[in-house]
Design a protein around this motif. Structure first.
Motif, PDB file in Angstrom:
ATOM      1  N   LEU A 100       0.822  -1.208   0.000  1.00 28.98           N
ATOM      2  CA  LEU A 100       0.000   0.000   0.000  1.00 28.98           C
ATOM      3  C   LEU A 100       0.860   1.263   0.000  1.00 28.98           C
ATOM      4  O   LEU A 100       0.601   2.197  -0.748  1.00 28.98           O
ATOM      5  CB  LEU A 100      -0.944  -0.008   1.207  1.00 28.98           C
ATOM      6  CG  LEU A 100      -1.839   1.216   1.366  1.00 28.98           C
ATOM      7  CD1 LEU A 100      -2.816   1.296   0.218  1.00 28.98           C
ATOM      8  CD2 LEU A 100      -2.556   1.168   2.695  1.00 28.98           C
ATOM      9  N   SER A 101       1.888   1.288   0.827  1.00 26.58           N
ATOM     10  CA  SER A 101       2.699   2.503   0.941  1.00 26.58           C
ATOM     11  C   SER A 101       3.451   2.801  -0.358  1.00 26.58           C
ATOM     12  O   SER A 101       3.604   3.958  -0.734  1.00 26.58           O
ATOM     13  CB  SER A 101       3.676   2.399   2.113  1.00 26.58           C
ATOM     14  OG  SER A 101       4.601   1.371   1.897  1.00 26.58           O
ATOM     15  N   GLU A 102       3.914   1.783  -1.077  1.00 29.77           N
ATOM     16  CA  GLU A 102       4.627   1.993  -2.340  1.00 29.77           C
ATOM     17  C   GLU A 102       3.689   2.581  -3.398  1.00 29.77           C
ATOM     18  O   GLU A 102       4.051   3.523  -4.111  1.00 29.77           O
ATOM     19  CB  GLU A 102       5.216   0.679  -2.850  1.00 29.77           C
ATOM     20  CG  GLU A 102       6.020   0.839  -4.125  1.00 29.77           C
ATOM     21  CD  GLU A 102       6.584  -0.485  -4.605  1.00 29.77           C
ATOM     22  OE1 GLU A 102       6.555  -0.695  -5.831  1.00 29.77           O
ATOM     23  OE2 GLU A 102       7.034  -1.276  -3.767  1.00 29.77           O
ATOM     24  N   ASN A 103       2.491   2.043  -3.504  1.00 26.76           N
ATOM     25  CA  ASN A 103       1.528   2.558  -4.474  1.00 26.76           C
ATOM     26  C   ASN A 103       1.064   3.970  -4.116  1.00 26.76           C
ATOM     27  O   ASN A 103       0.916   4.819  -4.987  1.00 26.76           O
ATOM     28  CB  ASN A 103       0.317   1.630  -4.587  1.00 26.76           C
ATOM     29  CG  ASN A 103       0.640   0.398  -5.387  1.00 26.76           C
ATOM     30  OD1 ASN A 103       1.540   0.406  -6.213  1.00 26.76           O
ATOM     31  ND2 ASN A 103      -0.086  -0.668  -5.128  1.00 26.76           N
ATOM     32  N   PHE A 104       0.855   4.202  -2.824  1.00 26.56           N
ATOM     33  CA  PHE A 104       0.426   5.521  -2.390  1.00 26.56           C
ATOM     34  C   PHE A 104       1.532   6.545  -2.636  1.00 26.56           C
ATOM     35  O   PHE A 104       1.273   7.663  -3.099  1.00 26.56           O
ATOM     36  CB  PHE A 104       0.021   5.483  -0.911  1.00 26.56           C
ATOM     37  CG  PHE A 104      -0.693   6.712  -0.474  1.00 26.56           C
ATOM     38  CD1 PHE A 104      -1.977   6.996  -0.917  1.00 26.56           C
ATOM     39  CD2 PHE A 104      -0.081   7.606   0.388  1.00 26.56           C
ATOM     40  CE1 PHE A 104      -2.636   8.148  -0.523  1.00 26.56           C
ATOM     41  CE2 PHE A 104      -0.732   8.757   0.800  1.00 26.56           C
ATOM     42  CZ  PHE A 104      -2.013   9.028   0.343  1.00 26.56           C
ATOM     43  N   SER A 105       2.773   6.162  -2.375  1.00 23.26           N
ATOM     44  CA  SER A 105       3.915   7.037  -2.619  1.00 23.26           C
ATOM     45  C   SER A 105       4.040   7.362  -4.107  1.00 23.26           C
ATOM     46  O   SER A 105       4.267   8.504  -4.493  1.00 23.26           O
ATOM     47  CB  SER A 105       5.193   6.375  -2.110  1.00 23.26           C
ATOM     48  OG  SER A 105       6.314   7.138  -2.472  1.00 23.26           O
ATOM     49  N   SER A 106       3.872   6.351  -4.935  1.00 22.53           N
ATOM     50  CA  SER A 106       3.930   6.551  -6.382  1.00 22.53           C
ATOM     51  C   SER A 106       2.825   7.496  -6.837  1.00 22.53           C
ATOM     52  O   SER A 106       3.036   8.358  -7.705  1.00 22.53           O
ATOM     53  CB  SER A 106       3.812   5.202  -7.084  1.00 22.53           C
ATOM     54  OG  SER A 106       3.832   5.360  -8.471  1.00 22.53           O
ATOM     55  N   ALA A 107       1.646   7.357  -6.275  1.00 23.04           N
ATOM     56  CA  ALA A 107       0.523   8.227  -6.620  1.00 23.04           C
ATOM     57  C   ALA A 107       0.846   9.685  -6.270  1.00 23.04           C
ATOM     58  O   ALA A 107       0.596  10.598  -7.058  1.00 23.04           O
ATOM     59  CB  ALA A 107      -0.744   7.776  -5.899  1.00 23.04           C
ATOM     60  N   LEU A 108       1.409   9.899  -5.096  1.00 24.49           N
ATOM     61  CA  LEU A 108       1.729  11.257  -4.673  1.00 24.49           C
ATOM     62  C   LEU A 108       2.868  11.863  -5.490  1.00 24.49           C
ATOM     63  O   LEU A 108       2.846  13.059  -5.803  1.00 24.49           O
ATOM     64  CB  LEU A 108       2.079  11.285  -3.187  1.00 24.49           C
ATOM     65  CG  LEU A 108       0.909  11.025  -2.243  1.00 24.49           C
ATOM     66  CD1 LEU A 108       1.394  11.001  -0.795  1.00 24.49           C
ATOM     67  CD2 LEU A 108      -0.181  12.058  -2.430  1.00 24.49           C
ATOM     68  N   ILE A 109       3.842  11.051  -5.855  1.00 25.29           N
ATOM     69  CA  ILE A 109       4.980  11.549  -6.643  1.00 25.29           C
ATOM     70  C   ILE A 109       4.514  12.040  -8.007  1.00 25.29           C
ATOM     71  O   ILE A 109       4.913  13.117  -8.460  1.00 25.29           O
ATOM     72  CB  ILE A 109       6.072  10.466  -6.774  1.00 25.29           C
ATOM     73  CG1 ILE A 109       6.782  10.297  -5.433  1.00 25.29           C
ATOM     74  CG2 ILE A 109       7.074  10.823  -7.878  1.00 25.29           C
ATOM     75  CD1 ILE A 109       7.715   9.106  -5.373  1.00 25.29           C
ATOM     76  N   THR A 110       3.671  11.271  -8.686  1.00 22.53           N
ATOM     77  CA  THR A 110       3.214  11.709 -10.006  1.00 22.53           C
ATOM     78  C   THR A 110       2.335  12.956  -9.906  1.00 22.53           C
ATOM     79  O   THR A 110       2.449  13.860 -10.736  1.00 22.53           O
ATOM     80  CB  THR A 110       2.452  10.588 -10.745  1.00 22.53           C
ATOM     81  OG1 THR A 110       1.361  10.155  -9.952  1.00 22.53           O
ATOM     82  CG2 THR A 110       3.364   9.436 -11.084  1.00 22.53           C
ATOM     83  N   THR A 111       1.500  13.028  -8.890  1.00 19.28           N
ATOM     84  CA  THR A 111       0.674  14.224  -8.703  1.00 19.28           C
ATOM     85  C   THR A 111       1.553  15.429  -8.433  1.00 19.28           C
ATOM     86  O   THR A 111       1.379  16.496  -9.032  1.00 19.28           O
ATOM     87  CB  THR A 111      -0.309  14.032  -7.535  1.00 19.28           C
ATOM     88  OG1 THR A 111      -1.113  12.887  -7.792  1.00 19.28           O
ATOM     89  CG2 THR A 111      -1.194  15.246  -7.355  1.00 19.28           C
TER      90      THR A 111
END
Length: 153
Positions: A100-111
């Motif tokens: 979960l944390s890896e996907n959430f981090s990836s989501a925030l980085i692209t945003t």
């Protein structure tokens, strides 16, 4: 997929930097054509008369400046959309077995990357908008004066 979108943001960022500098060069060229002629508008004696070749050159340069500026602003508008796309792609990968944390981090980085790029280019846009508008206004004036002169002959 989100990593691909982040790479797209970086590549598009570099491309838009190049478009910005090309736009600056085009605006400078347009200004170099119109400024000596439109000084007459502000009371300085200058030769307003243009040849047909100068008029065509002015029209081409004004069209190019407008087109490149439109490209720059449209690319700038894509960055937040790419950021949101990266966020959605990251969150779509969520499942019970994924980290979960890896996907959430990836989501925030692209945003974040998309928004930062859009903000930077919006600030850069403010440096050229007034110059372009002024040069295009002067070019329009010269072209209309040239056309009026041709009709009177």
């Amino acid at each position: 997929m989100p990593e691909f979108i982040t790479v797209m943001i970086v590549l598009l960022f570099a491309f838009n930097i190049a478009v910005f500098y090309f736009n600056l060069r085009t605006i400078k060229k347009l200004e170099s054509i119109v400024r000596p002629k439109t000084d007459r508008r502000v009371g300085i004696a200058a030769e307003l008369r243009m040849s047909d070749e100068e008029s065509r050159t002015l029209l081409n340069c004004a069209g190019k400046a407008s087109g490149v500026y439109a490209l720059f602003t449209n690319i700038t508008a894509v960055f937040p959309l790419l950021g949101i796309l990266g966020t959605v792609a990251s969150l779509m990968r969520l499942s019970g077995t994924d980290d979960l944390s890896e996907n959430f981090s990836s989501a925030l980085i692209t945003t974040f990357a998309g928004l930062v790029a859009a903000i930077i280019f919006k600030i850069m846009d403010s440096f050229i908008t007034a110059r372009l508008d002024s040069a295009l206004d002067e070019a329009d004036y010269l072209i209309h004066e040239h056309d009026k002169e041709k009709r009177e002959q």
